[in-house]
Design a protein around this motif. Structure first.
Motif, PDB file in Angstrom:
ATOM      1  N   GLY A 168     -15.299 -25.506  11.604  1.00 54.35           N
ATOM      2  CA  GLY A 168     -13.955 -25.017  11.329  1.00 54.35           C
ATOM      3  C   GLY A 168     -13.796 -23.569  11.752  1.00 54.35           C
ATOM      4  O   GLY A 168     -14.779 -22.842  11.926  1.00 54.35           O
ATOM      5  N   SER A 169     -12.532 -23.119  11.914  1.00 56.63           N
ATOM      6  CA  SER A 169     -12.306 -21.749  12.349  1.00 56.63           C
ATOM      7  C   SER A 169     -11.159 -21.115  11.570  1.00 56.63           C
ATOM      8  O   SER A 169     -10.185 -21.781  11.224  1.00 56.63           O
ATOM      9  CB  SER A 169     -12.005 -21.692  13.848  1.00 56.63           C
ATOM     10  OG  SER A 169     -10.763 -22.311  14.133  1.00 56.63           O
ATOM     11  N   VAL A 170     -11.299 -19.806  11.324  1.00 54.19           N
ATOM     12  CA  VAL A 170     -10.272 -19.015  10.659  1.00 54.19           C
ATOM     13  C   VAL A 170     -10.059 -17.745  11.466  1.00 54.19           C
ATOM     14  O   VAL A 170     -11.028 -17.122  11.917  1.00 54.19           O
ATOM     15  CB  VAL A 170     -10.672 -18.659   9.211  1.00 54.19           C
ATOM     16  CG1 VAL A 170      -9.698 -17.661   8.601  1.00 54.19           C
ATOM     17  CG2 VAL A 170     -10.737 -19.918   8.360  1.00 54.19           C
ATOM     18  N   THR A 171      -8.795 -17.363  11.675  1.00 56.61           N
ATOM     19  CA  THR A 171      -8.480 -16.085  12.297  1.00 56.61           C
ATOM     20  C   THR A 171      -7.561 -15.308  11.366  1.00 56.61           C
ATOM     21  O   THR A 171      -6.740 -15.885  10.650  1.00 56.61           O
ATOM     22  CB  THR A 171      -7.796 -16.262  13.661  1.00 56.61           C
ATOM     23  OG1 THR A 171      -6.591 -17.005  13.504  1.00 56.61           O
ATOM     24  CG2 THR A 171      -8.706 -16.973  14.638  1.00 56.61           C
ATOM     25  N   SER A 172      -7.689 -13.969  11.381  1.00 52.76           N
ATOM     26  CA  SER A 172      -6.878 -13.121  10.511  1.00 52.76           C
ATOM     27  C   SER A 172      -6.807 -11.723  11.089  1.00 52.76           C
ATOM     28  O   SER A 172      -7.551 -11.372  12.011  1.00 52.76           O
ATOM     29  CB  SER A 172      -7.481 -13.074   9.099  1.00 52.76           C
ATOM     30  OG  SER A 172      -8.814 -12.567   9.144  1.00 52.76           O
ATOM     31  N   SER A 173      -5.900 -10.935  10.514  1.00 54.20           N
ATOM     32  CA  SER A 173      -5.781  -9.524  10.884  1.00 54.20           C
ATOM     33  C   SER A 173      -6.031  -8.674   9.642  1.00 54.20           C
ATOM     34  O   SER A 173      -5.164  -7.962   9.161  1.00 54.20           O
ATOM     35  CB  SER A 173      -4.380  -9.247  11.460  1.00 54.20           C
ATOM     36  OG  SER A 173      -4.160  -9.979  12.637  1.00 54.20           O
ATOM     37  N   GLY A 174      -7.228  -8.775   9.132  1.00 55.03           N
ATOM     38  CA  GLY A 174      -7.636  -8.082   7.918  1.00 55.03           C
ATOM     39  C   GLY A 174      -8.124  -9.083   6.892  1.00 55.03           C
ATOM     40  O   GLY A 174      -7.457 -10.096   6.633  1.00 55.03           O
ATOM     41  N   GLY A 175      -9.285  -8.814   6.320  1.00 55.46           N
ATOM     42  CA  GLY A 175      -9.842  -9.700   5.310  1.00 55.46           C
ATOM     43  C   GLY A 175     -10.289  -8.924   4.090  1.00 55.46           C
ATOM     44  O   GLY A 175     -10.989  -7.921   4.202  1.00 55.46           O
ATOM     45  N   TYR A 176      -9.827  -9.364   2.906  1.00 56.64           N
ATOM     46  CA  TYR A 176     -10.241  -8.769   1.636  1.00 56.64           C
ATOM     47  C   TYR A 176     -10.965  -9.832   0.815  1.00 56.64           C
ATOM     48  O   TYR A 176     -10.451 -10.942   0.644  1.00 56.64           O
ATOM     49  CB  TYR A 176      -9.042  -8.279   0.826  1.00 56.64           C
ATOM     50  CG  TYR A 176      -8.210  -7.188   1.459  1.00 56.64           C
ATOM     51  CD1 TYR A 176      -8.500  -5.853   1.227  1.00 56.64           C
ATOM     52  CD2 TYR A 176      -7.119  -7.508   2.257  1.00 56.64           C
ATOM     53  CE1 TYR A 176      -7.722  -4.846   1.791  1.00 56.64           C
ATOM     54  CE2 TYR A 176      -6.338  -6.510   2.832  1.00 56.64           C
ATOM     55  CZ  TYR A 176      -6.643  -5.185   2.591  1.00 56.64           C
ATOM     56  OH  TYR A 176      -5.873  -4.194   3.145  1.00 56.64           O
ATOM     57  N   ILE A 177     -12.145  -9.477   0.314  1.00 56.58           N
ATOM     58  CA  ILE A 177     -12.880 -10.374  -0.577  1.00 56.58           C
ATOM     59  C   ILE A 177     -13.044  -9.637  -1.898  1.00 56.58           C
ATOM     60  O   ILE A 177     -13.667  -8.575  -1.950  1.00 56.58           O
ATOM     61  CB  ILE A 177     -14.255 -10.749   0.003  1.00 56.58           C
ATOM     62  CG1 ILE A 177     -14.092 -11.384   1.391  1.00 56.58           C
ATOM     63  CG2 ILE A 177     -14.992 -11.701  -0.933  1.00 56.58           C
ATOM     64  CD1 ILE A 177     -15.421 -11.667   2.086  1.00 56.58           C
ATOM     65  N   ALA A 178     -12.492 -10.189  -2.990  1.00 48.71           N
ATOM     66  CA  ALA A 178     -12.488  -9.537  -4.304  1.00 48.71           C
ATOM     67  C   ALA A 178     -11.785  -8.186  -4.205  1.00 48.71           C
ATOM     68  O   ALA A 178     -12.407  -7.137  -4.263  1.00 48.71           O
ATOM     69  CB  ALA A 178     -13.899  -9.391  -4.857  1.00 48.71           C
ATOM     70  N   GLU A 179     -10.462  -8.258  -4.069  1.00 53.24           N
ATOM     71  CA  GLU A 179      -9.699  -7.076  -3.696  1.00 53.24           C
ATOM     72  C   GLU A 179      -9.301  -6.207  -4.879  1.00 53.24           C
ATOM     73  O   GLU A 179      -9.151  -4.999  -4.736  1.00 53.24           O
ATOM     74  CB  GLU A 179      -8.448  -7.521  -2.922  1.00 53.24           C
ATOM     75  CG  GLU A 179      -7.769  -6.425  -2.144  1.00 53.24           C
ATOM     76  CD  GLU A 179      -6.723  -5.688  -2.958  1.00 53.24           C
ATOM     77  OE1 GLU A 179      -6.386  -4.549  -2.592  1.00 53.24           O
ATOM     78  OE2 GLU A 179      -6.257  -6.250  -3.964  1.00 53.24           O
ATOM     79  N   SER A 180      -9.112  -6.799  -6.071  1.00 52.51           N
ATOM     80  CA  SER A 180      -8.589  -6.025  -7.194  1.00 52.51           C
ATOM     81  C   SER A 180      -9.493  -6.137  -8.410  1.00 52.51           C
ATOM     82  O   SER A 180     -10.387  -6.991  -8.484  1.00 52.51           O
ATOM     83  CB  SER A 180      -7.178  -6.508  -7.561  1.00 52.51           C
ATOM     84  OG  SER A 180      -6.296  -6.330  -6.479  1.00 52.51           O
ATOM     85  N   SER A 181      -9.248  -5.283  -9.388  1.00 54.67           N
ATOM     86  CA  SER A 181     -10.075  -5.216 -10.592  1.00 54.67           C
ATOM     87  C   SER A 181     -10.157  -6.569 -11.284  1.00 54.67           C
ATOM     88  O   SER A 181      -9.147  -7.242 -11.495  1.00 54.67           O
ATOM     89  CB  SER A 181      -9.493  -4.181 -11.548  1.00 54.67           C
ATOM     90  OG  SER A 181     -10.257  -4.103 -12.723  1.00 54.67           O
ATOM     91  N   GLY A 182     -11.381  -6.971 -11.623  1.00 54.28           N
ATOM     92  CA  GLY A 182     -11.598  -8.218 -12.342  1.00 54.28           C
ATOM     93  C   GLY A 182     -11.654  -9.449 -11.476  1.00 54.28           C
ATOM     94  O   GLY A 182     -11.840 -10.553 -11.981  1.00 54.28           O
ATOM     95  N   SER A 183     -11.493  -9.298 -10.168  1.00 49.15           N
ATOM     96  CA  SER A 183     -11.462 -10.464  -9.290  1.00 49.15           C
ATOM     97  C   SER A 183     -12.858 -10.872  -8.844  1.00 49.15           C
ATOM     98  O   SER A 183     -13.797 -10.085  -8.843  1.00 49.15           O
ATOM     99  CB  SER A 183     -10.602 -10.177  -8.060  1.00 49.15           C
ATOM    100  OG  SER A 183     -11.148  -9.115  -7.306  1.00 49.15           O
TER     101      SER A 183
END
Length: 573
Positions: A168-183
């Protein structure tokens, strides 16, 4: 009675084309199926300006199959608290197009599966958006694709997972993993042909959160720059494991800033970046292990600025950069680089035969564990070393001019429950003590002495009440004791300036679930933050700055040789 379609004034050719067009339009919508709580409830009314809710405040499902196509404005999957939304886009030609953003797990639970050649496009995307939400996206199979013209957030203020598997493939223009408090956010890219291509950045753990990126079994991630452990309180992990597994950064890669970050490159994995930072500002900690794998930088490697930075290169691993800073500026962090004698830190470039400069104001440790053969090794290739930092050779003698370490034979001793070995550190820096009853052995590697320094090492297998208390301590994590020993020396004071590299027998370690080092302090077994921990298939080896009682425990399955051990929590299983 059969009826013929007849429209006056249309030629036969135009009539045929219109008939085919009507059939195709019908086919496009024929396999868009909804059930349960879906709003609006009739897919036939959806247009590119429609907001669609799959699981608005109840349970709703949407299936797009057999080449059907859907175009809407926004899609919310699992919208309100307590709702459950499920969307499947399956089969070649099956498409969901969102002109605006996509939310999987808004305040409820949302699941999106893109399989067998299906595709989804949108602007920005959120997986696990609001508090207490759960979002999960799977992109599985060759030809299955998810394209975000904007960014993808995995775990915005809640729990989000993204799995890219089996091509499978994913494309993006910016990636956030666990972006905010408590996530909590986890991205897995697994299998040959599985890719995440991002054109801007991948940021892991921007706030008080837990983020994980796993690239395994030939998966690949490509971006411009990446950073782990950005903000205070974040605990973040990157795992690049297996031949063909790659993480490519055209600019820099930073591990550990104000938060705590760990990157493990193992079993033939490969990471590239223009430059690298380990423990860079903010008072946090960055830890990198390169085990039987590579991290290649075309520019500088910077370690330890107002932050703790640790780099371990083990089991034939290689790290290359044009310039290396072991400690940087006036920062208050601690920096330790550990290179085992079978591995290499290469500074400079192949064109100049690795004649670059190492600026060392902290500590470099060159280690030879119990499994290393005696002989001469070159664990560092460089031209010049500057700074007043130390190079600690554990298990051999360092030649600063030749950039080599000569590893001694091990002095052996054997006895029931342990034994004592005598060494003269000008000639022998390693000892191997075997318990004659169990056959388990432990090794200890010391720094060479400038004079005829005679020392004795006593290693005694831990038993009795101390052993029982350790068994009780590990029962809750379902591990078993592989080795437990008590160490003492006469004639050698163990400290940060004169550490010891211990190798505890762990051949029966049992599978890649966990491997934990314990140290008994004030009568209690405490999990030990072992510097340079690695496993070579027989011994778990690590550096200590004080002696006493140490143990190694593990789960029951047999680990892969050369794989450094990562706590189960960090693996995110």
């Amino acid at each position: 009675m059969k009826r013929s379609l007849f429209l006056p004034g249309l030629s036969g050719t135009l009539l045929a084309l219109l008939t085919v067009g009507l059939f195709m339009a019908s086919a496009v919508r024929a396999n868009i199926i909804t059930s349960g709580d879906v709003s609006p409830d009739d897919p036939g009314t959806w247009t590119s300006s429609t907001r669609v809710y799959i699981g608005d405040d109840g349970t709703g499902r949407l299936a797009i199959t057999e080449g059907s196509m859907m175009a809407v404005y926004r899609v919310y999957i699992g919208h309100d608290s307590g709702s459950i939304g499920t969307v499947t886009v399956d089969g070649e030609g099956s498409t969901m197009t969102n002109s605006d953003y996509l939310v999987v797990g808004d305040s409820g639970t949302g699941t999106l599966a893109i399989t067998d050649g299906g595709s989804v496009t949108n602007d920005n995307a959120y997986i696990g958006w609001d508090y207490d939400a759960i979002g999960a996206v799977t992109v599985d199979g060759e030809g299955s694709a998810w394209s975000s013209s904007g960014y993808i957030q995995v775990g915005d203020r809640s729990l989000g997972t993204l799995a890219i598997t089996n091509g499978g493939s994913v494309t993006s223009s910016g990636g956030y993993i666990a972006e905010s408090s408590g996530s909590t956010g986890t991205v897995t890219v697994d299998g040959v042909g599985s890719t995440w291509a991002d054109s801007v950045f991948i940021l892991i753990g921007e706030a008080d959160s837990t983020g994980t990126l796993k690239i395994t079994n030939g998966g690949s991630v490509n971006t411009v720059l990446s950073s782990l452990g950005i903000a205070s309180g974040s605990v973040d992990t990157a795992i690049i494991d297996g031949v063909g597994s790659t993480w490519t950064n055209s600019s820099y890669l930073s591990v550990g800033c104000a938060g705590t970050a760990t990157m493990s490159i193992t079993n033939g994995g490969a990471v590239t970046s223009s430059s690298g930072q380990i423990g860079w500002g903010g008072g946090g900690k960055g830890t990198v292990t390169v085990d039987g794998s590579t991290w290649t930088m075309s520019e500088s490697l910077l370690m330890g600025y107002d932050c703790t930075g640790e780099l371990s290169i083990t089991n034939g691993g290689t790290v290359t950069s044009s310039y290396a800073f072991v400690g940087y500026g006036t920062g208050s962090g601690t920096t330790i680089v550990t290179v085992d004698v079978d591995s290499e830190l290469k500074v400079g470039s192949a064109d100049d035969s690795w004649k670059g400069t190492i600026s060392n104001i902290e500590t470099i440790r060159l280690v030879a564990g119990a499994g290393a053969g005696s002989g001469t090794y070159t664990p560092m290739s460089y031209g010049t070393m500057e700074g007043d930092g130390s190079v600690q050779a554990l298990g051999g003698v360092w030649d600063e001019t030749a950039h080599t370490i000569t590893v001694s034979d091990a002095v052996t001793a054997r006895g029931a429950g342990g034994a004592t070995a005598s060494l003269v550190l000008t000639g022998n820096q390693r000892a191997l003590i075997t318990d004659s009853g169990t056959g388990k052995a432990v090794g200890a590697s010391f720094m060479g002495g400038d004079a005829s320094t005679a020392i004795t090492l006593t290693a005694t297998a831990v038993s009795g009440v101390n052993f029982a208390s350790l068994e009780s301590r590990i029962a809750e994590i379902e591990e078993k004791i592989l080795s437990a020993w008590s160490f003492s020396t006469d004639g050698y004071t163990v400290s940060a300036d004169h550490p010891v590299y211990l190798s505890l027998y762990a051949d029966s370690a049992g599978g890649l679930l966990s491997l934990t080092i314990w140290h008994r302090m004030s009568g209690e077994w405490i999990e030990y933050d072992a510097s340079g921990l690695t496993f070579d298939g027989t011994y778990a080896s690590f550096t200590v700055t004080e002696l006493g009682e140490y143990a190694v425990t593990a789960a029951s399955a047999v680990p892969t040789k050369g794989m450094p051990w990562i706590p189960l929590l960090l693996l995110g299983e």
